[in-house]
Design a protein around this motif. Structure first.
Motif, PDB file in Angstrom:
ATOM      1  N   GLU A   1      18.737 -48.844   3.507  1.00 53.53           N
ATOM      2  CA  GLU A   1      19.557 -47.785   3.281  1.00 53.53           C
ATOM      3  C   GLU A   1      19.656 -47.022   4.197  1.00 53.53           C
ATOM      4  O   GLU A   1      18.676 -46.429   4.544  1.00 53.53           O
ATOM      5  CB  GLU A   1      19.931 -47.000   1.991  1.00 53.53           C
ATOM      6  N   PRO A   2      20.158 -47.037   5.212  1.00 49.26           N
ATOM      7  CA  PRO A   2      20.359 -46.829   6.717  1.00 49.26           C
ATOM      8  C   PRO A   2      20.275 -45.094   6.895  1.00 49.26           C
ATOM      9  O   PRO A   2      21.004 -44.382   5.564  1.00 49.26           O
ATOM     10  CB  PRO A   2      21.118 -47.010   7.485  1.00 49.26           C
ATOM     11  N   GLY A   3      19.541 -44.223   6.770  1.00 47.44           N
ATOM     12  CA  GLY A   3      18.937 -42.711   7.163  1.00 47.44           C
ATOM     13  C   GLY A   3      18.530 -42.297   6.138  1.00 47.44           C
ATOM     14  O   GLY A   3      18.220 -41.290   5.721  1.00 47.44           O
ATOM     15  N   LEU A   4      18.390 -43.512   4.868  1.00 46.54           N
ATOM     16  CA  LEU A   4      17.623 -42.576   3.981  1.00 46.54           C
ATOM     17  C   LEU A   4      16.192 -42.349   3.798  1.00 46.54           C
ATOM     18  O   LEU A   4      15.330 -41.139   3.444  1.00 46.54           O
ATOM     19  CB  LEU A   4      18.053 -43.958   2.673  1.00 46.54           C
ATOM     20  N   ALA A   5      15.576 -42.689   4.458  1.00 49.36           N
ATOM     21  CA  ALA A   5      13.627 -42.686   4.475  1.00 49.36           C
ATOM     22  C   ALA A   5      13.821 -41.627   5.190  1.00 49.36           C
ATOM     23  O   ALA A   5      12.843 -40.752   4.903  1.00 49.36           O
ATOM     24  CB  ALA A   5      13.249 -44.035   5.566  1.00 49.36           C
ATOM     25  N   ASP A   6      15.101 -40.621   6.575  1.00 49.28           N
ATOM     26  CA  ASP A   6      14.730 -39.767   7.560  1.00 49.28           C
ATOM     27  C   ASP A   6      14.734 -39.210   6.506  1.00 49.28           C
ATOM     28  O   ASP A   6      14.201 -37.600   6.636  1.00 49.28           O
ATOM     29  CB  ASP A   6      15.531 -39.572   8.574  1.00 49.28           C
ATOM     30  N   LEU A   7      16.340 -38.761   6.194  1.00 46.32           N
ATOM     31  CA  LEU A   7      16.442 -37.661   4.942  1.00 46.32           C
ATOM     32  C   LEU A   7      15.164 -36.847   4.440  1.00 46.32           C
ATOM     33  O   LEU A   7      15.191 -36.484   3.440  1.00 46.32           O
ATOM     34  CB  LEU A   7      18.097 -38.586   4.159  1.00 46.32           C
ATOM     35  N   VAL A   8      14.502 -38.582   3.319  1.00 44.51           N
ATOM     36  CA  VAL A   8      13.498 -38.140   1.671  1.00 44.51           C
ATOM     37  C   VAL A   8      12.599 -37.115   2.975  1.00 44.51           C
ATOM     38  O   VAL A   8      11.834 -36.502   2.275  1.00 44.51           O
ATOM     39  CB  VAL A   8      13.478 -39.994   1.307  1.00 44.51           C
ATOM     40  N   ASN A   9      12.168 -37.624   4.120  1.00 43.49           N
ATOM     41  CA  ASN A   9      10.903 -37.142   4.409  1.00 43.49           C
ATOM     42  C   ASN A   9      11.281 -35.538   4.832  1.00 43.49           C
ATOM     43  O   ASN A   9      10.335 -34.843   4.723  1.00 43.49           O
ATOM     44  CB  ASN A   9      10.402 -37.681   5.494  1.00 43.49           C
ATOM     45  N   SER A  10      12.131 -35.677   4.987  1.00 38.02           N
ATOM     46  CA  SER A  10      12.855 -33.554   5.829  1.00 38.02           C
ATOM     47  C   SER A  10      13.020 -33.565   4.448  1.00 38.02           C
ATOM     48  O   SER A  10      12.956 -31.731   4.419  1.00 38.02           O
ATOM     49  CB  SER A  10      13.991 -33.649   6.599  1.00 38.02           C
ATOM     50  N   THR A  11      13.481 -34.166   3.366  1.00 44.49           N
ATOM     51  CA  THR A  11      13.791 -33.041   2.176  1.00 44.49           C
ATOM     52  C   THR A  11      12.237 -32.621   1.337  1.00 44.49           C
ATOM     53  O   THR A  11      12.173 -31.529   0.670  1.00 44.49           O
ATOM     54  CB  THR A  11      15.022 -33.285   0.830  1.00 44.49           C
ATOM     55  N   ILE A  12      10.892 -33.659   1.133  1.00 40.01           N
ATOM     56  CA  ILE A  12       9.767 -33.610   1.488  1.00 40.01           C
ATOM     57  C   ILE A  12       9.534 -32.622   1.622  1.00 40.01           C
ATOM     58  O   ILE A  12       8.359 -31.592   1.422  1.00 40.01           O
ATOM     59  CB  ILE A  12       9.208 -34.818   0.765  1.00 40.01           C
ATOM     60  N   LYS A  13       9.368 -32.461   3.333  1.00 37.24           N
ATOM     61  CA  LYS A  13       8.716 -31.104   3.342  1.00 37.24           C
ATOM     62  C   LYS A  13       9.470 -30.083   4.028  1.00 37.24           C
ATOM     63  O   LYS A  13       8.508 -29.389   4.010  1.00 37.24           O
ATOM     64  CB  LYS A  13       8.690 -31.803   5.955  1.00 37.24           C
ATOM     65  N   SER A  14      10.638 -29.866   3.183  1.00 35.04           N
ATOM     66  CA  SER A  14      11.320 -28.667   3.098  1.00 35.04           C
ATOM     67  C   SER A  14      10.938 -28.712   1.778  1.00 35.04           C
ATOM     68  O   SER A  14      11.393 -26.256   1.673  1.00 35.04           O
ATOM     69  CB  SER A  14      12.762 -29.091   2.527  1.00 35.04           C
ATOM     70  N   GLY A  15      10.505 -28.628   1.224  1.00 36.42           N
ATOM     71  CA  GLY A  15      10.180 -28.505  -0.212  1.00 36.42           C
ATOM     72  C   GLY A  15      10.917 -28.499  -1.739  1.00 36.42           C
ATOM     73  O   GLY A  15      10.557 -27.901  -2.652  1.00 36.42           O
ATOM     74  N   ASN A  16      12.128 -28.062  -0.778  1.00 36.87           N
ATOM     75  CA  ASN A  16      13.337 -27.975  -1.574  1.00 36.87           C
ATOM     76  C   ASN A  16      13.419 -30.193  -2.601  1.00 36.87           C
ATOM     77  O   ASN A  16      14.340 -29.947  -3.400  1.00 36.87           O
ATOM     78  CB  ASN A  16      14.227 -28.442  -0.829  1.00 36.87           C
ATOM     79  N   PHE A  17      12.723 -31.242  -2.741  1.00 39.09           N
ATOM     80  CA  PHE A  17      12.693 -31.698  -3.744  1.00 39.09           C
ATOM     81  C   PHE A  17      11.333 -31.883  -3.818  1.00 39.09           C
ATOM     82  O   PHE A  17      10.186 -32.232  -2.599  1.00 39.09           O
ATOM     83  CB  PHE A  17      13.724 -33.602  -2.255  1.00 39.09           C
ATOM     84  N   ILE A  18      11.497 -33.059  -4.808  1.00 36.67           N
ATOM     85  CA  ILE A  18       9.755 -33.428  -5.564  1.00 36.67           C
ATOM     86  C   ILE A  18      10.268 -33.934  -6.487  1.00 36.67           C
ATOM     87  O   ILE A  18      11.170 -34.551  -7.499  1.00 36.67           O
ATOM     88  CB  ILE A  18       9.263 -32.018  -6.118  1.00 36.67           C
ATOM     89  N   ALA A  19       9.381 -35.116  -6.797  1.00 35.95           N
ATOM     90  CA  ALA A  19       9.994 -36.377  -7.507  1.00 35.95           C
ATOM     91  C   ALA A  19       8.502 -36.130  -8.304  1.00 35.95           C
ATOM     92  O   ALA A  19       7.831 -35.581  -8.201  1.00 35.95           O
ATOM     93  CB  ALA A  19       9.405 -37.891  -6.938  1.00 35.95           C
ATOM     94  N   LYS A  20       9.035 -36.650  -9.838  1.00 37.22           N
ATOM     95  CA  LYS A  20       8.397 -36.094 -11.372  1.00 37.22           C
ATOM     96  C   LYS A  20       8.324 -37.567 -12.501  1.00 37.22           C
ATOM     97  O   LYS A  20      10.152 -37.928 -11.986  1.00 37.22           O
ATOM     98  CB  LYS A  20       8.707 -34.648 -12.087  1.00 37.22           C
ATOM     99  N   ILE A  21       8.242 -37.361 -12.734  1.00 37.69           N
ATOM    100  CA  ILE A  21       8.224 -38.912 -14.322  1.00 37.69           C
ATOM    101  C   ILE A  21       8.419 -38.044 -15.438  1.00 37.69           C
ATOM    102  O   ILE A  21       9.377 -38.226 -16.508  1.00 37.69           O
ATOM    103  CB  ILE A  21       6.698 -38.842 -14.372  1.00 37.69           C
ATOM    104  N   THR A  22       9.144 -36.153 -14.998  1.00 34.68           N
ATOM    105  CA  THR A  22       9.424 -35.697 -16.257  1.00 34.68           C
ATOM    106  C   THR A  22      10.474 -35.067 -16.134  1.00 34.68           C
ATOM    107  O   THR A  22      10.389 -34.047 -14.946  1.00 34.68           O
ATOM    108  CB  THR A  22       8.636 -35.502 -17.785  1.00 34.68           C
ATOM    109  N   PRO A  23      11.415 -34.585 -17.210  1.00 36.57           N
ATOM    110  CA  PRO A  23      12.480 -33.476 -16.694  1.00 36.57           C
ATOM    111  C   PRO A  23      11.544 -32.577 -16.500  1.00 36.57           C
ATOM    112  O   PRO A  23      10.804 -32.243 -17.166  1.00 36.57           O
ATOM    113  CB  PRO A  23      13.498 -33.508 -17.191  1.00 36.57           C
ATOM    114  N   GLU A  24      12.250 -31.222 -16.120  1.00 42.20           N
ATOM    115  CA  GLU A  24      11.596 -29.879 -16.577  1.00 42.20           C
ATOM    116  C   GLU A  24      12.863 -29.257 -16.449  1.00 42.20           C
ATOM    117  O   GLU A  24      13.937 -29.688 -16.344  1.00 42.20           O
ATOM    118  CB  GLU A  24      11.036 -29.020 -15.297  1.00 42.20           C
ATOM    119  N   LYS A  25      13.108 -27.976 -17.511  1.00 41.06           N
ATOM    120  CA  LYS A  25      14.548 -26.412 -16.918  1.00 41.06           C
ATOM    121  C   LYS A  25      15.351 -26.761 -15.878  1.00 41.06           C
ATOM    122  O   LYS A  25      14.004 -26.616 -14.845  1.00 41.06           O
ATOM    123  CB  LYS A  25      13.555 -25.534 -17.747  1.00 41.06           C
ATOM    124  N   THR A  26      15.939 -26.649 -15.991  1.00 41.87           N
ATOM    125  CA  THR A  26      16.651 -26.387 -14.575  1.00 41.87           C
ATOM    126  C   THR A  26      18.409 -26.124 -15.126  1.00 41.87           C
ATOM    127  O   THR A  26      18.360 -26.143 -16.707  1.00 41.87           O
ATOM    128  CB  THR A  26      17.267 -27.589 -14.182  1.00 41.87           C
TER     129      THR A  26
END
Length: 190
Positions: A40-65
């Motif tokens: 997907e065009p642009g997705l890799a850059d978006l993933v990297n920027s959101t990971i670096k921002s601290g606003n996105f993290i991937a996990k194997i299990t959900p959490e309360k939200t």
């Protein structure tokens, strides 16, 4: 997935704290390192920027939200019916993490009646009253691969709640990034 990851990244780019959940540990580890294998065009850059921002993290299990967005595959069976096993599994996986006033949004492509006829009944096992203590909406994804990041923002969206309040709560999330019109209705119509 091809809808869940872009949705998670778009939301996190708008300031939401997002936990993306996947059952594939290798994929989760790669995402947290900013590695993705998606055409997907642009997705890799978006993933990297959101990971670096601290606003996105991937996990194997959900959490309360406060809100859960379900974006899982619904492949067709040999009898040309939607296989809802991934939807059911995803909804069951969030049951221990639900809390009062949370919102659950289904984005996966499903047959009419799935939200109220299947999801609602699974979510009732939480002990929360659906529609007043736990909110439920359906907002079907409407994008084509190769143009997802543009269409996820620019396309009109329809949001169907099992109650008007459920639809309004889901609209609050989508209006943070959708530039197209947002139409509210009930879950079956959506």
């Amino acid at each position: 997935g091809y809808i869940g990851l872009p949705t998670a990244c778009i939301l996190s780019s708008k300031g939401f704290k997002v936990v993306g959940v996947d059952v594939n540990q290798r994929l989760v580890d790669d995402l947290n390192q900013g590695k993705i294998d998606a055409p997907e065009p642009g997705l890799a850059d978006l993933v990297n920027s959101t990971i670096k921002s601290g606003n996105f993290i991937a996990k194997i299990t959900p959490e309360k939200t406060d809100a859960f967005v379900i974006c899982v595959p619904t492949p067709l069976t040999e009898k040309k019916k939607a296989d809802l096993s991934y939807v059911k599994s995803a909804v069951k996986s969030i049951l221990p993490y639900l809390r009062k006033n949370a919102l659950v949004i289904l984005e996966s492509t499903v047959p009419p009646g799935t939200t109220e006829g299947i999801l609602k009944h699974i979510l009732e096992k939480s002990g929360l009253k659906i529609g007043s203590e736990l909110y439920l909406a359906y907002c079907p994804e409407r994008v084509l691969p190769g143009n997802i990041l543009k269409e996820i923002v620019e396309n009109d969206r329809i949001i169907g709640g099992i109650t008007q309040e459920s639809a309004e709560l889901a609209k609050e999330i989508y209006q943070s990034f959708v530039k197209g019109k947002i139409y509210l209705t009930n879950a079956t119509t959506a």
